[in-house]
Write a protein that holds these residues in place. Structure first.
Motif, short mmCIF file in Angstrom:
data_model
loop_
_atom_site.label_atom_id
_atom_site.label_comp_id
_atom_site.label_asym_id
_atom_site.label_seq_id
_atom_site.Cartn_x
_atom_site.Cartn_y
_atom_site.Cartn_z
N GLY A 75 28.77 36.96 33.88
CA GLY A 75 29.68 36.22 33.01
C GLY A 75 31.13 36.45 33.35
O GLY A 75 31.49 36.88 34.45
N LEU A 76 32.01 36.16 32.38
CA LEU A 76 33.46 36.32 32.57
C LEU A 76 33.86 37.76 32.26
O LEU A 76 33.44 38.34 31.25
N LYS A 77 34.68 38.31 33.10
CA LYS A 77 35.16 39.68 32.91
C LYS A 77 36.67 39.72 33.13
O LYS A 77 37.18 39.15 34.09
N ALA A 78 37.35 40.42 32.21
CA ALA A 78 38.81 40.55 32.33
C ALA A 78 39.20 41.76 33.18
O ALA A 78 40.39 42.01 33.38
N HIS A 79 38.24 42.48 33.69
CA HIS A 79 38.51 43.67 34.47
C HIS A 79 37.66 43.64 35.74
O HIS A 79 36.71 42.86 35.84
N GLU A 152 36.79 40.91 41.30
CA GLU A 152 37.78 40.63 40.26
C GLU A 152 38.17 39.16 40.38
O GLU A 152 38.80 38.76 41.35
N THR A 153 37.79 38.38 39.40
CA THR A 153 38.01 36.93 39.46
C THR A 153 38.12 36.36 38.05
O THR A 153 37.59 36.93 37.09
N ASP A 154 38.84 35.25 37.95
CA ASP A 154 38.92 34.55 36.66
C ASP A 154 37.68 33.70 36.39
O ASP A 154 37.47 33.25 35.27
N GLN A 155 36.89 33.48 37.43
CA GLN A 155 35.66 32.69 37.27
C GLN A 155 34.51 33.61 36.86
O GLN A 155 34.62 34.83 36.88
N PRO A 293 47.05 30.53 34.68
CA PRO A 293 45.65 30.66 35.10
C PRO A 293 45.10 32.04 34.76
O PRO A 293 45.73 33.06 35.06
N SER A 294 43.97 32.09 34.09
CA SER A 294 43.31 33.34 33.75
C SER A 294 41.92 33.01 33.26
O SER A 294 41.56 31.84 33.08
N PHE A 295 41.14 34.06 33.03
CA PHE A 295 39.79 33.80 32.53
C PHE A 295 39.83 33.22 31.12
O PHE A 295 38.90 32.56 30.68
N LEU A 296 40.96 33.43 30.38
CA LEU A 296 41.10 32.82 29.05
C LEU A 296 41.17 31.30 29.14
O LEU A 296 40.74 30.59 28.23
N THR A 297 41.72 30.79 30.24
CA THR A 297 41.75 29.35 30.45
C THR A 297 40.34 28.80 30.60
O THR A 297 40.02 27.71 30.11
N VAL A 298 39.47 29.56 31.26
CA VAL A 298 38.07 29.15 31.38
C VAL A 298 37.41 29.12 30.01
O VAL A 298 36.63 28.20 29.69
N VAL A 299 37.73 30.09 29.16
CA VAL A 299 37.20 30.09 27.79
C VAL A 299 37.69 28.86 27.03
O VAL A 299 36.92 28.21 26.31
N LEU A 300 38.99 28.54 27.19
CA LEU A 300 39.54 27.35 26.53
C LEU A 300 38.80 26.10 26.97
O LEU A 300 38.43 25.25 26.14
N TYR A 301 38.55 25.98 28.27
CA TYR A 301 37.84 24.80 28.77
C TYR A 301 36.39 24.77 28.28
O TYR A 301 35.83 23.70 28.07
N SER A 302 35.80 25.93 28.09
CA SER A 302 34.44 25.96 27.55
C SER A 302 34.41 25.37 26.14
O SER A 302 33.53 24.57 25.80
N LEU A 343 23.51 24.59 30.95
CA LEU A 343 23.10 25.55 31.98
C LEU A 343 24.31 26.25 32.58
O LEU A 343 24.30 27.47 32.82
N LEU A 344 25.39 25.47 32.82
CA LEU A 344 26.60 26.05 33.40
C LEU A 344 27.24 27.04 32.44
O LEU A 344 27.66 28.14 32.84
N LEU A 345 27.31 26.69 31.15
CA LEU A 345 27.94 27.58 30.18
C LEU A 345 27.12 28.86 29.99
O LEU A 345 27.70 29.96 29.85
N LEU A 346 25.80 28.74 29.98
CA LEU A 346 24.97 29.93 29.80
C LEU A 346 25.19 30.93 30.93
O LEU A 346 25.32 32.13 30.68
N VAL A 347 25.24 30.43 32.16
CA VAL A 347 25.43 31.36 33.27
C VAL A 347 26.89 31.83 33.34
O VAL A 347 27.17 32.94 33.79
N THR A 348 27.83 30.98 32.88
CA THR A 348 29.24 31.38 32.88
C THR A 348 29.46 32.61 32.00
O THR A 348 30.27 33.49 32.32
N TYR A 349 28.73 32.68 30.89
CA TYR A 349 28.90 33.81 29.97
C TYR A 349 27.79 34.85 30.13
O TYR A 349 27.58 35.68 29.25
N GLY A 350 27.08 34.78 31.26
CA GLY A 350 26.09 35.81 31.57
C GLY A 350 24.86 35.77 30.69
O GLY A 350 24.16 36.79 30.57
#
Length: 573
Positions: A75-79, A152-155, A293-302, A343-350
């Motif tokens: 999933g998404l990780k800030a660290h 370490e990635t925003d994705q 750009p950050s992983f929070l932007t991905v959360v916003l798009y979700s 399917l994309l959202l489920l794997v995006t959040y692990g």
């Protein structure tokens, strides 16, 4: 623009959609090829460690670790995320390859007694044929069984870990490119086809649909690393910003398509307002993707993605509930896309494993959706065309009724007032003859008073039928008023007009009217004939025919009278 007959067009469209669907099946088949290959002999553990630097010497063994299979879905990780890898039986020259091109912030380290050292990441693989693979990859050092992988990635952190030699990597990337070629070929075909429809039909639905297709193409160019492959200097941040912007374009064009396709501004204002607000929020999110750009932007798009898909489904269901048949295609299209996005959202959040369907489900869903949306447009165009034809037919019917006499079924006075001047003007230009017959039933008032108005109406209908049996279809018969009728004879001189008038007179005199009481009554009529003189107006011609009619009345009725030039009357009986 006419695209062929209804039957041929339907068969042609059916073959087209069969071909496109087959392309989607081939796309899934080719992309699935990577999932069917044997998994490498790699063991993985995710470490309970979030530092920027690797654990200190001797501390690695004490760090808690959780075992993973070769399919990583965290999933998404800030660290930073640290993975410990054990590779067994790797051959010299083989590569450690991560299957997700969006995971760009990765570092591979070999740790030993003297500490950890980084393994140089290879920018791209290219074999002797020049085929390159835009995947994170590292050439494994000799005798490197224990490795650390820092991510370490925003994705979302999701990928397969594989150990491949050059031949396997070539095959892997070739199969992936073949699947992408099928997808982009499908998109390009739909873009060309619907561009032609846009320019021929001038329907803005096609414009938004083309925007949707273009956004989908741009998104998957970024997601599959194809832009990074050919423009490596753009970097991961720019690729991510373009990817999220493409998502905004897909969503905005999809919402605008829904609004116009379902006519929500007029049919469903509350849903229309919701979709307009979502368009503004998606445009704002695109700006945020570039500025912050950050992983929070991905959360916003979700979150925006969930709202957008809900709006798609809600508007389609309500459109179908209103009885708008093409909304069924829209509902199927969005439902297919929802499956891919879920399917994309489920794997995006692990929440689900990283596999073929979670990696490519969104892309396959978008391909199927593109086909279904095109079918929805075709069905909508056909429906609107049928509605337009029905309206035109109804308009023509009402227009025709406005020129018909409701009792006898012949033309009325309004029609004569328009047709006679037009016929006079045509005769003036062509120099051909034009004649007029005016007639009425003899002693009609006495008949009406004696037998009643119902029988009087039937007598007028009887006369109308007798007239129509004699004259040509192109010669209009008009009820001028009361019991008077006028017959317009184009390209007929006075001799032909007299012959027609006489046949009408004899036909009425020899064809009895059967009354409601079953009695039979013979009727007679008087007819006035006039041929148009050079330069004569419509009103003057009508007046001369009327004069001839009344001369016949005064002469004893049941006769034909010609109003000849110079005012000389010729009578037959």
């Amino acid at each position: 623009m006419q695209w062929g007959g209804e039957g041929g067009s339907g068969r042609g469209m059916g073959r087209l959609w069969l071909l496109l669907t087959a392309m989607v099946v081939l796309l899934a088949w080719e992309l699935a090829g990577e999932a069917s290959r044997p998994q490498p002999n790699v063991s993985l553990w995710v470490l309970d460690y979030q530092g920027q630097q690797p654990p200190e010497k001797g501390a690695l063994a004490t760090v808690a670790a959780r075992s993973l299979d070769e399919q990583v879905s965290l999933g998404l990780k800030a660290h930073p995320v640290w993975l410990r890898l054990r590779v067994v039986g790797a051959l010299p020259g083989e590569r450690l390859v991560l299957s997700n091109p969006l995971v760009q912030g990765v570092e591979l380290l070999v740790c030993g007694d003297s500490g950890c050292r980084s393994v140089v990441r290879e920018a791209h693989f290219a074999d002797e044929s020049g085929l390159a693979a835009a995947l994170p990859q590292f050439r494994l050092p000799a005798a490197a069984n224990e490795l650390l992988l820092r991510v370490e990635t925003d994705q979302a952190i999701r990928f397969n870990v594989q150990v491949l030699d050059d031949v396997d990597l070539h095959r892997y990337w070739r199969d992936l490119l073949l699947g992408q070629g099928l997808y982009f070929g499908l998109i390009a075909g739909l873009v060309i086809y619907n561009s032609l429809l846009l320019f021929s039909l001038r329907d803005t639905n096609y414009l938004w649909y083309l925007g949707f297709l273009s956004g989908a193409g741009a998104y998957f160019l970024c997601q599959n690393g194809l832009l990074l492959l050919y423009f490596p200097q753009m970097g991961a941040r720019l690729n991510e910003a373009l990817l999220l912007t493409a998502l905004s374009v897909i969503s905005i064009c999809g919402l605008q398509f829904c609004r116009r396709f379902l006519m929500t501004a007029r049919q469903d204002p509350s849903v229309d307002q919701l979709m307009r607000w979502l368009c503004w929020l998606l445009a704002l999110a695109a700006a945020i993707a570039w500025l912050l750009p950050s992983f929070l932007t991905v959360v916003l798009y979700s979150l925006l993605g969930v709202l957008t898909l809900s709006a798609f489904l809600l508007s389609s269901v309500r459109g179908l509930w209103r009885g708008f048949r093409p909304a069924q295609w829209l509902l199927m299209a969005w439902s297919v896309l929802v499956v891919g996005v879920v399917l994309l959202l489920l794997v995006t959040y692990g929440l689900s494993p990283h596999n073929f369907w979670t990696l490519h489900g969104f892309q396959i869903g978008s391909a199927l959706e593109a086909i279904l949306l095109s079918l929805a447009l075709a069905d909508r165009i056909n429906l609107l065309q049928r509605e337009r034809e029905t309206l035109l037919e109804e308009k023509a019917r009402l227009h025709g009724m406005s020129y018909l006499d409701g009792l006898t079924g012949v033309h009325n006075r309004r029609y004569l007032d328009e047709a006679l001047p037009a016929a006079v003007a045509q005769a003036e230009v062509s120099g051909r003859p034009l004649s007029l017959i005016m007639l009425d039933i003899d002693n009609f008032k006495r008949f009406n008073d004696g037998w009643g108005h119902a029988e009087g109406d039937r007598a007028l209908q009887h006369l109308g039928k007798v007239i129509e049996e004699v004259v040509r279809d192109i010669d209009p018969v008009c009820r001028y008023g009361g019991e008077e009728f006028v017959i317009l004879l184009k390209e007929r001189d006075e001799h032909q007009a007299l012959d027609i008038a006489e046949r009408i007179r004899k036909g009425l005199a020899t064809t009895p009217l059967t009354l409601l009481t079953s009695e039979q009554v013979l009727l007679t009529c008087t007819l006035g004939v006039a041929r148009r003189l050079e330069g004569e107006s419509a009103s003057a011609l009508l007046r001369r025919a009327d004069q001839a009619l009344y001369r016949g009345k005064y002469a004893g009725r049941d006769r034909v009278v010609l109003n000849a030039p110079g005012g000389v009357a010729s009578t037959t009986s």
